[in-house]
Design a protein around this motif. Structure first.
Motif, PDB file in Angstrom:
ATOM      1  N   PHE A 636      88.473 137.959 -46.380  1.00  0.00           N
ATOM      2  CA  PHE A 636      88.828 136.536 -46.415  1.00  0.00           C
ATOM      3  C   PHE A 636      88.764 135.986 -47.841  1.00  0.00           C
ATOM      4  N   LEU A 637      87.698 136.365 -48.570  1.00  0.00           N
ATOM      5  CA  LEU A 637      87.592 135.895 -49.955  1.00  0.00           C
ATOM      6  C   LEU A 637      88.731 136.422 -50.811  1.00  0.00           C
ATOM      7  N   LEU A 638      89.140 137.673 -50.550  1.00  0.00           N
ATOM      8  CA  LEU A 638      90.248 138.235 -51.313  1.00  0.00           C
ATOM      9  C   LEU A 638      91.539 137.483 -51.023  1.00  0.00           C
ATOM     10  N   ILE A 639      91.754 137.166 -49.731  1.00  0.00           N
ATOM     11  CA  ILE A 639      92.963 136.409 -49.382  1.00  0.00           C
ATOM     12  C   ILE A 639      92.931 135.032 -50.021  1.00  0.00           C
ATOM     13  N   VAL A 640      91.774 134.404 -49.962  1.00  0.00           N
ATOM     14  CA  VAL A 640      91.657 133.076 -50.590  1.00  0.00           C
ATOM     15  C   VAL A 640      91.904 133.160 -52.086  1.00  0.00           C
ATOM     16  N   LEU A 641      91.347 134.199 -52.729  1.00  0.00           N
ATOM     17  CA  LEU A 641      91.549 134.346 -54.167  1.00  0.00           C
ATOM     18  C   LEU A 641      93.018 134.565 -54.493  1.00  0.00           C
ATOM     19  N   LEU A 642      93.670 135.449 -53.704  1.00  0.00           N
ATOM     20  CA  LEU A 642      95.103 135.663 -53.932  1.00  0.00           C
ATOM     21  C   LEU A 642      95.883 134.381 -53.696  1.00  0.00           C
ATOM     22  N   GLY A 643      95.499 133.603 -52.644  1.00  0.00           N
ATOM     23  CA  GLY A 643      96.190 132.338 -52.404  1.00  0.00           C
ATOM     24  C   GLY A 643      96.003 131.365 -53.541  1.00  0.00           C
ATOM     25  N   VAL A 644      94.775 131.342 -54.106  1.00  0.00           N
ATOM     26  CA  VAL A 644      94.539 130.437 -55.239  1.00  0.00           C
ATOM     27  C   VAL A 644      95.368 130.849 -56.440  1.00  0.00           C
ATOM     28  N   LEU A 645      95.411 132.159 -56.713  1.00  0.00           N
ATOM     29  CA  LEU A 645      96.229 132.630 -57.834  1.00  0.00           C
ATOM     30  C   LEU A 645      97.704 132.317 -57.623  1.00  0.00           C
ATOM     31  N   PHE A 646      98.161 132.508 -56.384  1.00  0.00           N
ATOM     32  CA  PHE A 646      99.557 132.202 -56.100  1.00  0.00           C
ATOM     33  C   PHE A 646      99.821 130.716 -56.287  1.00  0.00           C
ATOM     34  N   CYS A 647      98.936 129.876 -55.763  1.00  0.00           N
ATOM     35  CA  CYS A 647      99.111 128.426 -55.921  1.00  0.00           C
ATOM     36  C   CYS A 647      99.058 128.019 -57.384  1.00  0.00           C
ATOM     37  N   PHE A 648      98.212 128.700 -58.174  1.00  0.00           N
ATOM     38  CA  PHE A 648      98.121 128.355 -59.593  1.00  0.00           C
ATOM     39  C   PHE A 648      99.428 128.696 -60.316  1.00  0.00           C
ATOM     40  N   ASN A 649     100.016 129.844 -59.976  1.00  0.00           N
ATOM     41  CA  ASN A 649     101.287 130.240 -60.592  1.00  0.00           C
ATOM     42  C   ASN A 649     102.432 129.354 -60.142  1.00  0.00           C
ATOM     43  N   LYS A 650     102.389 128.895 -58.897  1.00  0.00           N
ATOM     44  CA  LYS A 650     103.467 128.056 -58.350  1.00  0.00           C
ATOM     45  C   LYS A 650     103.006 126.612 -58.204  1.00  0.00           C
ATOM     46  N   ARG A 651     102.194 126.163 -59.120  1.00  0.00           N
ATOM     47  CA  ARG A 651     101.632 124.832 -58.962  1.00  0.00           C
ATOM     48  C   ARG A 651     102.678 123.739 -59.084  1.00  0.00           C
ATOM     49  N   ASP A 652     103.698 123.969 -59.951  1.00  0.00           N
ATOM     50  CA  ASP A 652     104.737 122.934 -60.108  1.00  0.00           C
ATOM     51  C   ASP A 652     105.546 122.802 -58.834  1.00  0.00           C
ATOM     52  N   LEU A 653     105.910 123.972 -58.242  1.00  0.00           N
ATOM     53  CA  LEU A 653     106.691 123.942 -57.019  1.00  0.00           C
ATOM     54  C   LEU A 653     105.896 123.329 -55.877  1.00  0.00           C
ATOM     55  N   ILE A 654     104.632 123.703 -55.784  1.00  0.00           N
ATOM     56  CA  ILE A 654     103.781 123.156 -54.715  1.00  0.00           C
ATOM     57  C   ILE A 654     103.549 121.673 -54.925  1.00  0.00           C
ATOM     58  N   LYS A 655     103.361 121.321 -56.166  1.00  0.00           N
ATOM     59  CA  LYS A 655     103.125 119.906 -56.468  1.00  0.00           C
ATOM     60  C   LYS A 655     104.329 119.062 -56.108  1.00  0.00           C
ATOM     61  N   LYS A 656     105.512 119.625 -56.319  1.00  0.00           N
ATOM     62  CA  LYS A 656     106.725 118.890 -56.022  1.00  0.00           C
ATOM     63  C   LYS A 656     106.912 118.705 -54.531  1.00  0.00           C
ATOM     64  N   HIS A 657     106.533 119.725 -53.723  1.00  0.00           N
ATOM     65  CA  HIS A 657     106.760 119.655 -52.276  1.00  0.00           C
ATOM     66  C   HIS A 657     105.626 118.975 -51.527  1.00  0.00           C
ATOM     67  N   ILE A 658     104.442 119.082 -52.007  1.00  0.00           N
ATOM     68  CA  ILE A 658     103.302 118.594 -51.239  1.00  0.00           C
ATOM     69  C   ILE A 658     102.792 117.249 -51.721  1.00  0.00           C
ATOM     70  N   TRP A 659     102.520 117.146 -53.013  1.00  0.00           N
ATOM     71  CA  TRP A 659     102.013 115.853 -53.521  1.00  0.00           C
ATOM     72  C   TRP A 659     102.725 115.484 -54.824  1.00  0.00           C
ATOM     73  N   PRO A 660     103.909 114.895 -54.721  1.00  0.00           N
ATOM     74  CA  PRO A 660     104.623 114.434 -55.944  1.00  0.00           C
ATOM     75  C   PRO A 660     103.808 113.357 -56.649  1.00  0.00           C
ATOM     76  N   ILE A 661     103.938 113.337 -57.942  1.00  0.00           N
ATOM     77  CA  ILE A 661     103.163 112.386 -58.755  1.00  0.00           C
ATOM     78  C   ILE A 661     103.803 111.013 -58.654  1.00  0.00           C
ATOM     79  N   VAL A 662     103.040 110.069 -58.234  1.00  0.00           N
ATOM     80  CA  VAL A 662     103.497 108.675 -58.153  1.00  0.00           C
ATOM     81  C   VAL A 662     102.783 107.897 -59.242  1.00  0.00           C
ATOM     82  N   PRO A 663     103.519 107.451 -60.230  1.00  0.00           N
ATOM     83  CA  PRO A 663     102.875 106.736 -61.348  1.00  0.00           C
ATOM     84  C   PRO A 663     102.426 105.356 -60.920  1.00  0.00           C
TER      85      PRO A 663
END
Length: 921
Positions: A636-663
Motif C-alpha cells: 500500500f505504501l508503495l502504491i501511495v508513493l507511486l501515486g504521489v510521484l505520478f501526481c507530482f509529475n502531472k501536477r499541472d494536468l491534475i491541477k487543471k482538472h481538479i482544482w483550477p486556480i481562482v484568483p
C-alpha cells in the motif's frame, strides 16, 4: 338304620351318625363314640418308632356299613400316606411312624364312608421329647451374709433341652441323715440351701426327672468351711506416714478368727490412672487389720482396695472393698526441668534474642508444688563476666545476649528443697555432627520419629515439632530424649495436619545442626482442587497456571497434579504434572477451538478435582498476522508513493482538472480595453453568444476614479446594457475561448511598466476587458467579461509610485487604445486583442465566459430597451463576427494544447469597477 337308605342318601345317614355320637342320651350322659385310639395321648421319645391302633365299636358296625378298611389317618389335618396303614381285622386299623421327629399333634382316626363322606372317629395328642441327661459341673459356694449367717448356693449344668417338663432336685445328706430336697424356683441350674453346718462332710447331688426317665449327677462331698466366700474388709482408711513415700491402711474383718484365719490382697493405683499395683502376697499372708504401703511417690494421691480369703487358700476370695484414697507428703524435686532455647538473630547478628523454654515437672518429679525457677547465665566465652541469676515463676524467659557461648542452669524449687540443675549449652554455631536418616512412621494415634545416631557420643536429643499453617507462625513444641534413644513417639498429633519435625543432637561441648522432615499422622484427599487459568493462549498451545493449595487444603503430601482437557466433542486428554510446578504448556492444540480444562491434585489417600475452565485457541499463530499485514502495508505504501510521484509529475494536468486556480479579484488590478472604432452592437438578452470576429481588441486597463468624467453618458449606456445581459444569461453563456480570436489568451499586465517585474506568476486573473470597435463617430464601448485564462494575479497592493502616476498612465493607455483601435478593419494581420504590457504564458483554451459591462464611477444608469439598445447589440455582434472571420489572434506567447470549450470551468461572478482600478469580488 343306615342300611335302610339308598346309597344316594348317605349324606343324611352320616348326619344321623354324628347325632348319635355327639348328642346326649335320655339319661343326660354322652353316647359312646364309634371307636378310640390306643395308646391314649402318649409321650414319645424323639426319633423312636410309634404305632397307633384305631378300634371301631361293634355297635357302630351293626348300625351301619362301617369297616376298618374305610379308616384314614391324619396329622394336623394332613393325610398320612396309606403305605403306613395296616388293617388288622374288620374293626382295627393301625398306623406306624418310623421316626417320631415328623410326628405332630393331633393324630386323628377318620371314616371314609360310601359317597366319599369323611367322618372323624377319634383323636389323640402326641407328645414328643427326650429323656433328661445327667446333670454336670455341680459346684457350691458358702456366702457369708453376716458375722454368723452363711448360706450355700449350688449350681450345675442341666444338659440338653428335653422338650418335656423336667424336674430338678438338689439333694444333700450326712452319713447318718438325709435333708429335705431343694427345688429350684426360677431356673433349672441353681438352688440355695440355708441350713448348713461347718466341719462336717456333706454329700450333694442333683436329680433330674421327666416322663421319659430320670438322671442323677455325680455326688459332691465337701466340708462347707472349705467353700466359704467371706465378706470383704470393712471401714478401710488411709493415712500418711512419716516418710513421703509411705501410706498406712486400716480395716475391720467381719469373720471371727475362731471360724477361720484370713489372708489379704492389697491393690493401689495413682488417682487418674487405670493401672493397679499390688502389694506382694507374702507380705499379707497372715491375719491382720492394718498395713503400711511403701515405695510410693511423694505428693501423689493413691486409691486403695482390699480383699480376703481363708488363710490356707481353700475357698473363694471376697469381693474388693470400697476404694479409699490418700496422698503422700511433699519431697524434694527428683530431677531438673527439661530446658531448650530458640535464638532469634533477625534484628542484629551481633546480638541474640534468646527465648529460654522449659517444661513443668511431672507430679512424681516435682514431688510437691513448684514455687519458682532459678535461671543462671554464665558467659563461657568471657569467664570474667559476672554470673546473672533470674527467679522466674513461669516456664519461659527471654534474654538479650551478645554473640558467644553461654551455659544456662535451671533449678526448680518447692517447699522442701531444690531439684538437681538442668544445664543447657548455647553455642555460637551448630558445628557438631547432625543426626542421619531422619524418618517418621504413623502408629495409631502417635507419630513415631526415628533417626540414626551420629558417630560421636550424644548426651541427649531435642525433638522439635510444630503445626505448619499458612495463616500463622509455627508454634513450637519439643521434648528431650536420652542419648541412647534413636526414636520417640510424639503425642497430641492431629490427623490430616502437616507437622515440621526437627531433631538436634546435644553434645558435652556443643550441639549438632538440626535435621528436619515434614510428616502427617494420617492423610486424606485434598479438601478442594486447584483452580487453573490460562496465562497465554496461542494457535496450537496454551500456557496454564495455577496456585499451590494451602497447607490446610492439602490434607496430605501432594504427589502430583493431573491436567484433564478436551474439546466439546473430543476425548479427554490426561497430563501428569510434577507437584512443584505452577505452570504447564499444552501443545498440539487445534486452532480456533474451545477447550475445557480442569485440574486434579492427588495425595496418598485420594484426589480432588478443581472447577472447569474454558479457553479458545487463537485462529492465527504468532507472526502469521505480521506476515500478512506487513507485506500488505508495504504494498500500500508503495502504491501511495507511486501515486504521489505520478501526481507530482502531472501536477499541472491534475491541477487543471481538479482544482483550477481562482484568483482573488480584490487583490488584482482590473484591465481595461479601449476600442477604437465605435460600432453598433446587438446586445439582445436572448442572444448570449457573440459571433466570431465581433471583438477587435482585448486590453487590461485600470480606471481611476477621476477618469469617469471622460466618458459621456452615451458611452456608459452600452456598459449598463452588457451588465444587464450578464445577469439574465449568466447560467448558459459560453466562454470567449469558443471564438477564434480568443483562442490565445493573454496575460494581464499592471498599469505601469514596472508591473512586468512584480507580477505574480503563481496566480492568475480570470477577468478581461473586451473593447468593441465602434463606428466612426462613436465612443468605443468597453465590455468587461470573465475570462478562463490562467493569467497571473496583478499586484493587489497599491504602490506609492502607482498612485503618483495614475493619471498619466490612464492617459497613455487611452491613447494606445485609440491608436490600435483605429486601424483599418481590413487588415487581416491585426490581432483581435492586444496588450499594453508584457503577456505571460497562458493556456490557449482560456475563453471569455460572459461579457460584462463595467462602468467606472459612483453609479451606473440602466440602458433602455428601445432602438438604442438594438443598435448597440448589433454593433457588438458585428464586431465579434468581423474579428472572427477576418482576423487572426497573435499573442506573444501561445500554449501548445488549448482547451476546448467543454473542458473549461463555468464560473462567473458579476464585476463592478471600483475607484482606483481594482475590481472587488
Amino acid at each position: 338304620m343306615c342300611s335302610m337308605f339308598s346309597r344316594w342318601n348317605w349324606v343324611a345317614c352320616g348326619f344321623y351318625l354324628v347325632l348319635n355320637i355327639c348328642s346326649p342320651d335320655a339319661s343326660g350322659g354322652l353316647v359312646q363314640s364309634c371307636g378310640h385310639i390306643i395308646p391314649e395321648s402318649p409321650v414319645l421319645a424323639l426319633g423312636s418308632n410309634f404305632t397307633a391302633l384305631c378300634i371301631l365299636n361293634e355297635s357302630c358296625l351293626d348300625f351301619g356299613n362301617i369297616y376298618a378298611s374305610q379308616i384314614i389317618w391324619k396329622i394336623k389335618n394332613k393325610l398320612v400316606p396309606k403305605e403306613q396303614y395296616r388293617e388288622i381285622n374288620r374293626t382295627v386299623s393301625s398306623v406306624t411312624f418310623n421316626d417320631t421327629s415328623s410326628l405332630a399333634t393331633p393324630l386323628t382316626c377318620n371314616i371314609l364312608a360310601d359317597g366319599q363322606i369323611e367322618q372323624n372317629i377319634y383323636g389323640i395328642t402326641v407328645t414328643v421329647g427326650l429323656a433328661p441327661e445327667k446333670p454336670k459341673n455341680l459346684s457350691c459356694i458358702v456366702h457369708q451374709e453376716s458375722v454368723l449367717t452363711y448360706v450355700m448356693n449350688c449350681t450345675w449344668n442341666p444338659g440338653r433341652h428335653t422338650f418335656l417338663d423336667t424336674q430338678f432336685r438338689l439333694r444333700h445328706s450326712w452319713p447318718e441323715e438325709i435333708f429335705p430336697d431343694c427345688i429350684p424356683k426360677d431356673v433349672n441350674n441353681s438352688c440355695t440351701i440355708t441350713d448348713i453346718q461347718f466341719f462336717v462332710n456333706t454329700e450333694i447331688w442333683v436329680e433330674a426327672t421327666n416322663a421319659l426317665g430320670k438322671a442323677e449327677s455325680d455326688p459332691l462331698v465337701v466340708d462347707p468351711i472349705d467353700i466359704v466366700k467371706p465378706l470383704s474388709p470393712q471401714n478401710v482408711s488411709v493415712s500418711s506416714g512419716v516418710l513421703p513415700t509411705v501410706l498406712q491402711l486400716c480395716w475391720v474383718n467381719w469373720i471371727s478368727d475362731a471360724v477361720m484365719m484370713l489372708k489379704f490382697n492389697i491393690r493401689y493405683r495413682i488417682v487418674g490412672e487405670t493401672n493397679w499395683m499390688e502389694v506382694p502376697s507374702e507380705d499379707t499372708a497372715s491375719t491382720r487389720t492394718s498395713f503400711i504401703v511403701q515405695g510410693l511417690r511423694p505428693y501423689t494421691e493413691y486409691a486403695f482396695s482390699i480383699r480376703c480369703m481363708k488363710e490356707d487358700g481353700v475357698g473363694y476370695w471376697s469381693d474388693w472393698s470400697e476404694e479409699k484414697t490418700g496422698m503422700t507428703t511433699e519431697a524434694q524435686p527428683s530431677k531438673g526441668p527439661p530446658i531448650w532455647r530458640i535464638i532469634d538473630t533477625s534484628h542484629s547478628p551481633a546480638f541474640w534474642t534468646v527465648h529460654l523454654l522449659w517444661k513443668a515437672l511431672k507430679p512424681f518429679e516435682a514431688n510437691g508444688v513448684i514455687l519458682q525457677y532459678e535461671v543462671t547465665i554464665r558467659d563461657k566465652s568471657s569467664p570474667s563476666s559476672p554470673v546473672k541469676k533470674y527467679n522466674v515463676t513461669s516456664t519461659n524467659h527471654t534474654l538479650q545476649l551478645r554473640e558467644g557461648t553461654y551455659e544456662v542452669t535451671l533449678v526448680a524449687r518447692n517447699s522442701v528443697g531444690s531439684s538437681p540443675p538442668s544445664v543447657l549449652l548455647i553455642p555460637a554455631s551448630n558445628s557438631k555432627a547432625p543426626v542421619k536418616n531422619l524418618r517418621t512412621l504413623p502408629k495409631h494415634d502417635k507419630l513415631w520419629v526415628g533417626w540414626t545416631a551420629p558417630n560421636s557420643y550424644v548426651l541427649k536429643y531435642v525433638i522439635e515439632w510444630c503445626l505448619v499453617s499458612s495463616s500463622s507462625d509455627c508454634i513450637i513444641e519439643w521434648q528431650i530424649a536420652l542419648g541412647g534413644v534413636q526414636g520417640v513417639d510424639l503425642k497430641g498429633i492431629k490427623p490430616f495436619k502437616c507437622y515440621l519435625i526437627t531433631v538436634y543432637p546435644l553434645y558435652a561441648d556443643g550441639q549438632g545442626s538440626g535435621q528436619s522432615v515434614k510428616a502427617y499422622l494420617k492423610q486424606d484427599r485434598p479438601s478442594k482442587g486447584p483452580t487453573v487459568q490460562t496465562k497465554k493462549v496461542g494457535k496450537a498451545e496454551a500456557v496454564l497456571t495455577w496456585n499451590h493449595l494451602t497447607v490446610e487444603e492439602q490434607n496430605g503430601f501432594i504427589r502430583n497434579y493431573t491436567i484433564l482437557y478436551k474439546t466439546i466433542d473430543g476425548n479427554e486428554t490426561v497430563v501428569t504434572v510434577d507437584p512443584s510446578k505452577t505452570e504447564y504448556t499444552l501443545s498440539s492444540l487445534t486452532s480456533d477451538t474451545l477447550y475445557t480444562v480442569r485440574m486434579m491434585a492427588s495425595t496418598d489417600n485420594g484426589s480432588r478435582t478443581g472447577p472447569d475452565f474454558t479457553f479458545t485457541t487463537q485462529k492465527f499463530g504468532k507472526g502469521e498476522i505480521e506476515a500478512i499485514v506487513v507485506p500488505v502495508c508495504l504494498a500500500f505504501l508503495l502504491i501511495v508513493l507511486l501515486g504521489v510521484l505520478f501526481c507530482f509529475n502531472k501536477r499541472d494536468l491534475i491541477k487543471k482538472h481538479i482544482w483550477p486556480i481562482v484568483p482573488d479579484p480584490s487583490k488584482s488590478n482590473i484591465a481595461q480595453w479601449s476600442p477604437q472604432v465605435p460600432a453598433k452592437h446587438n446586445f439582445s438578452s436572448k442572444d448570449q453568444t457573440y459571433p466570431e470576429g465581433s471583438f477587435t481588441d482585448v486590453s487590461v486597463v485600470e480606471i481611476e476614479a477621476d477618469d469617469k468624467k471622460s466618458f459621456s453618458e452615451q458611452d456608459l449606456k452600452p456598459f449598463d446594457l452588457l451588465k444587464k445581459e450578464k445577469s439574465t444569461s449568466e447560467g448558459h453563456s459560453s466562454g470567449i475561448g469558443g471564438s477564434s480570436c480568443m483562442s490565445s489568451p493573454r496575460q494581464s499586465v499592471s498599469d505601469s511598466d514596472e508591473g512586468d517585474t512584480t507580477q505574480n506568476t503563481s496566480s492568475t486573473v480570470q477577468y478581461s476587458t473586451v473593447v468593441l470597435n465602434g463606428y466612426r463617430d462613436q465612443t468605443p464601448v468597453q465590455v468587461f467579461s470573465r475570462s478562463e485564462s490562467t493569467q497571473p494575479l496583478l499586484d493587489s497592493e497599491e504602490r506609492s509610485e502607482d498612485h503618483a502616476g495614475g493619471a498619466d498612465s490612464t492617459a497613455q493607455r487611452q491613447q494606445y487604445f485609440r491608436q490600435n483601435g483605429g486601424q483599418d478593419e481590413t487588415n487581416t494581420d491585426r490581432p483581435c486583442f492586444e496588450r499594453t504590457k508584457q503577456i505571460t504564458h497562458a493556456n490557449e483554451g482560456d475563453l471569455v465566459g460572459f461579457v460584462q459591462l463595467q462602468i467606472s464611477g459612483q453609479s451606473s444608469q440602466p440602458l433602455g430597451l428601445g432602438m438604442e439598445k438594438n443598435t448597440q447589440e448589433a454593433a457588438v455582434s458585428n464586431v465579434l463576427q468581423t474579428c472572427t472571420e477576418g482576423q487572426t489572434v497573435r499573442p506573444e506567447t501561445v500554449e501548445e494544447n488549448p482547451l476546448s470549450v467543454d473542458e473549461m470551468p463555468k464560473s462567473y461572478l458579476p464585476q463592478t469597477v471600483r475607484q482606483g482600478g481594482y475590481m472587488p469580488q
